[in-house]
Design an enzyme around this catalytic site. Structure first.
Site, PDB file in Angstrom:
ATOM      1  N   ARG A 165       0.835  -1.198   0.000  1.00 21.69           N
ATOM      2  CA  ARG A 165       0.000   0.000   0.000  1.00 21.69           C
ATOM      3  C   ARG A 165       0.871   1.250   0.000  1.00 21.69           C
ATOM      4  NH1 ARG A 165      -1.740  -3.898   3.251  1.00 21.69           N
ATOM      5  NH2 ARG A 165      -3.927  -4.529   3.247  1.00 21.69           N
ATOM      6  N   ASP A 206     -30.757 -11.288 -10.540  1.00 23.12           N
ATOM      7  CA  ASP A 206     -31.251 -12.649 -10.441  1.00 23.12           C
ATOM      8  C   ASP A 206     -32.038 -12.965 -11.704  1.00 23.12           C
ATOM      9  OD1 ASP A 206     -30.084 -13.241  -8.099  1.00 23.12           O
ATOM     10  OD2 ASP A 206     -31.914 -13.246  -6.883  1.00 23.12           O
ATOM     11  N   ASP A 232     -27.002 -11.427   0.562  1.00 23.62           N
ATOM     12  CA  ASP A 232     -27.509 -10.077   0.308  1.00 23.62           C
ATOM     13  C   ASP A 232     -27.173  -9.147   1.466  1.00 23.62           C
ATOM     14  OD1 ASP A 232     -28.620  -9.682  -2.155  1.00 23.62           O
ATOM     15  OD2 ASP A 232     -30.572 -10.479  -1.624  1.00 23.62           O
ATOM     16  N   ARG A 240     -32.892 -15.266   8.466  1.00 28.04           N
ATOM     17  CA  ARG A 240     -32.441 -13.944   8.021  1.00 28.04           C
ATOM     18  C   ARG A 240     -32.149 -13.045   9.214  1.00 28.04           C
ATOM     19  NH1 ARG A 240     -37.075 -15.181   4.736  1.00 28.04           N
ATOM     20  NH2 ARG A 240     -36.273 -16.292   2.935  1.00 28.04           N
TER      21      ARG A 240
END
Length: 762
Positions: free
Chosen positions: A430, A554, A643, A717
């Site tokens: 870096r 999707d 997600d 979830r």
């Protein structure tokens, strides 16, 4: 004869001049050495003493220095006792070949049952073992960490581990300390607190707090901050200066509140702090009341200092001061260094010879004022001269550094490891800019690129923009032999976009994909990629993705070309964020004391589903290489967790919410409005049911109002969201009420004046 007289005359003249101008000095040096020393020590006695106020005691002025400080010879002897390999460099004391085959992997020695372990060292080992660097196989390791607690090497401490030399030399992997990393917070003991660790570190790298610059081996050792046992394992508290807020003018300019050492090392600087106290905008408070025998050594100032000390609250001073004095204590570092960083109180460092933490990577000139202990009286005037704009820049940098590298033990340890990793491949390391600019070196992976323009964070600084094309990435998991109508329509709509460069289809079904002739003809290249069936495959950094922007889709997503075009134009203005159509929001349930998410149509949003969203391709690399394997396995095991994980990751990097863009009404109506995170799809959406793969390892409790598989998916979830919050140490998601529409959207004007008129069609 005349020449001889001339030489005699010149010799006599030279001798007379030497005696006249230099005789006094010769006599003083040659015959009166004691008087010379006495003359040097005597402080001038002013004839107008009644007019010139004294700011120091005569005893303080007469002394040549702090007698408690170790002499250079003593420091050198202590240094050599620890650093027998004092000339170690990475090229001479580190075996690079161990890192070539398996990369940068770290092995921690097995912990022995009867071996004492402090809370802080336990956190360090945990940080390594839960990171992406860890390997349980020593044959794969590039770096080794001892299980022996070496943090406190003060032999008067109860956590001091004895016979370390004998123990480490019995380890078959020790190899003289080669490729080993040793952590230390406290070295030496009363009265001199030297660098003595009580054992020979050999060729090991030393990550140490309160590092003397003369003992520090540049490019080999690492200076770390001193942190307390209560420092959080992960996450950590946020800085006190909120993003984009301009702090008001604070009550105090410069403050200090802490112990004053009456004797011993470190007493000189703290004893002198009262000279700059004015009781108005500069407050310097010290107390003698610490230690068992403080009353035996107290001076005439102690009683008054102790009373004044109790009048002010330390946290209040931190909140209300622009600059905070950080003097040395018994050792060079102190806890108040990190406390000042978190409070956005610009540290004024008075600790001569301190190698600042991670100075190899961090530019402390942008976040701290480095003073000189001998020039203490100049500090007030120096900080008054700093322009308000620069003060604000200093404060903002303290908050960035605190959050990026110091707010948790995880970040301190990972920063240490990444600095070592950069040394192994200097050509892929870096730059100093990446370490000192948002989002920080830990989140700017050099394996992805070393060019600033390839990251989504630096376009504004570079005055550039992302590429003008995007790659459509469609995940297909339909078990049917032939292609479904939704994916055919989706490919046609996306390929019709003027910004589309190519279409990639990730085939995740167990059956082979249809032959090339069954796929629709498009004006852009269409490539089929065979996936492994894991949900996290959609975020793998595929070489085929060459554009900056990725449109994640999707197979059952329904979008028009106008929606795609407008969303891409919006994303190019916010390349560091996720920009999409379908949203969810998270919330805190105070009754169950856990996080939840909802798919109700409200004004709040914090998640944009990757079933239809734009984001930068760098997040594929960050998802795969930055996150540990355990989190990716979590995303594969819990329904629709990938997600949520991608949104949490981007929010943790940017500290910003995603952006929702306009979508057609038909798209809204296809999503059922019910409570719960439905994984980015509604129950009426076939892909919603097709992509569920509940893990047999997780059996969450049922939720009232739902039944069977729906209840299990709903709970998974929520379980995913809470496990991610636990791993990150806080909830990174940021809520927003922003939606971006095209200009003249739904305005009563001619359709010809609108750029995206089809978005308004029902």
């Amino acid at each position: 004869m005349q020449t001889r007289k001339k030489y005699i005359f010149l010799t006599f003249l030279a001798s007379w001049l030497l005696l006249f101008f230099g005789g006094d000095q010769l006599r003083r040096f040659a015959f009166f050495p004691g008087r010379k020393a006495e003359a040097q020590r005597n402080w001038p006695r002013w004839t107008d003493r009644s007019l010139l106020k004294s700011f120091a005691d005569p005893e303080e002025l007469q002394s040549d220095g702090d007698p408690s400080l170790p002499s250079p010879r003593e420091r050198r002897a202590a240094w050599l006792s620890v650093y027998k390999n004092s000339r170690c460099r990475m090229e001479t004391c580190f075996d690079f070949s161990r890192c070539e085959k398996n990369g940068f992997k770290v092995f921690t020695y097995p912990r022995e049952r009867d071996q004492p372990l402090s809370e802080s060292y336990g956190k360090i080992l945990t940080s390594i073992e839960r990171s992406r660097y860890y390997t349980p196989n020593p044959e794969e390791a590039c770096l080794f960490i001892l299980s022996i607690d070496t943090l406190d090497r003060d032999h008067l401490s109860g956590q001091y581990v004895r016979n370390v030399d004998e123990k480490i030399h019995n380890f078959p992997l020790w190899n003289g300390g080669r490729n080993h990393l040793i952590f230390n917070l406290y070295s030496g003991t009363w009265p001199n607190y030297t660098e003595d660790l009580g054992f020979d570190i050999g060729q090991a790298i030393l990550a140490k707090a309160s590092f003397y610059t003369e003992s520090f081996r540049p490019g080999f050792d690492i200076s770390i901050p001193l942190f307390s046992k209560d420092h959080p394992q992960r996450g950590g508290e946020k800085g006190w200066l909120y993003q984009d807020s301009i702090p008001p003018k604070k009550k105090y300019l410069l403050v200090f509140k802490g112990k004053r050492y009456l004797t011993g090392i470190g007493s000189g600087t703290r004893n002198a702090l009262h000279h700059i106290h004015n009781g108005k905008d500069i407050v310097s408070l010290t107390t003698c009341k610490h230690g068992k025998d403080w009353e035996k050594h107290k001076d005439t100032r102690c009683d008054k200092d102790n009373v004044d000390y109790e009048k002010f609250d330390y946290q209040e001073l931190l909140h209300n001061s622009t600059f905070c004095i950080v003097p040395r204590g018994r050792r060079l570092g102190s806890f108040r260094f990190l406390e000042a960083l978190q409070a956005a109180c610009i540290p004024v460092l008075l600790s001569d010879g301190w190698e600042l933490p991670f100075a190899e990577a961090i530019d402390w000139g942008k976040a701290a004022v480095v003073g000189n202990e001998k020039l203490l009286l100049q500090i007030p005037s120096a900080v008054r001269c700093i322009h308000p704009e620069r003060v604000l820049a200093f404060q903002q940098q303290t908050q960035f550094l605190w959050d990026a590298y110091f707010s948790s033990v995880d970040k301190i340890v990972h920063t240490t490891l990444e600095i070592i990793k950069d040394r192994l491949r200097p050509h892929r390391s870096r730059s100093r800019f990446l370490w000192n600019a948002l989002p920080g070196g830990l989140l700017a992976l050099p394996d992805f690129s070393t060019h600033l323009g390839d990251f989504p964070f630096y376009y504004l600084q570079l005055g550039s923009s992302p590429s003008e094309k995007f790659t459509a990435f469609i995940r297909a998991s339909s078990p049917a032999d032939s292609l479904s109508q939704p994916i055919l329509r989706l490919i046609q709509a996306v390929s019709g976009s003027q910004y589309c460069a190519q279409i990639l289809v990730l085939w995740s079904s167990e059956k082979p994909p249809p032959p090339r002739g069954k796929w629709p003809r498009t004006t852009v290249p269409l490539t089929i990629i065979q996936g492994s069936g894991k949900l996290s495959d959609r975020f793998f950094p595929y070489v085929a993705i060459q554009t900056d922007a990725v449109l994640s889709l999707d197979e059952h997503t329904s979008l028009s070309t106008s929606e795609v075009d407008f969303a891409f134009v919006v994303w190019r203005s916010f390349p560091e964020r996720i920009v999409g159509f379908l949203t969810r929001s998270h919330f805190w349930d105070p009754e169950q004391r856990r996080w939840g998410c909802t798919s109700r149509w409200t004004n709040e949003l914090s998640i944009v589903l990757t079933a239809a969203a734009f984001y930068h391709r760098y997040y594929h690399s960050l998802f795969t290489e930055y996150l540990p394997v355990g989190l990716r396995e979590l995303a594969d095991g819990l329904a629709a967790c990938e997600d949520i994980l991608m949104n949490v990751l981007v929010a943790a990097v940017t500290k910003l919410p995603p952006i929702k863009v306009t979508q057609r009404k038909q798209q809204k109506d296809t999503v059922p409005q019910q409570v719960g995170c439905e994984g980015g799809r509604g129950r009426g959406d076939p892909s919603w049911a097709a992509k569920q793969s509940p893990s047999p390892l997780h059996s969450p409790p049922k939720v009232k109002g739902t039944a069977g598989a729906g209840s299990r998916r709903f709970s998974q979830r929520h379980d995913c969201l809470n496990q991610l919050a636990a791993w990150f140490g806080s909830m990174p998601l940021v809520s927003s009420q922003l939606r971006l529409d095209p200009v003249l959207f739904k305005d009563q004007v001619s359709v010809l004046r609108k750029k995206y008129p089809r978005l308004e069609k029902l």
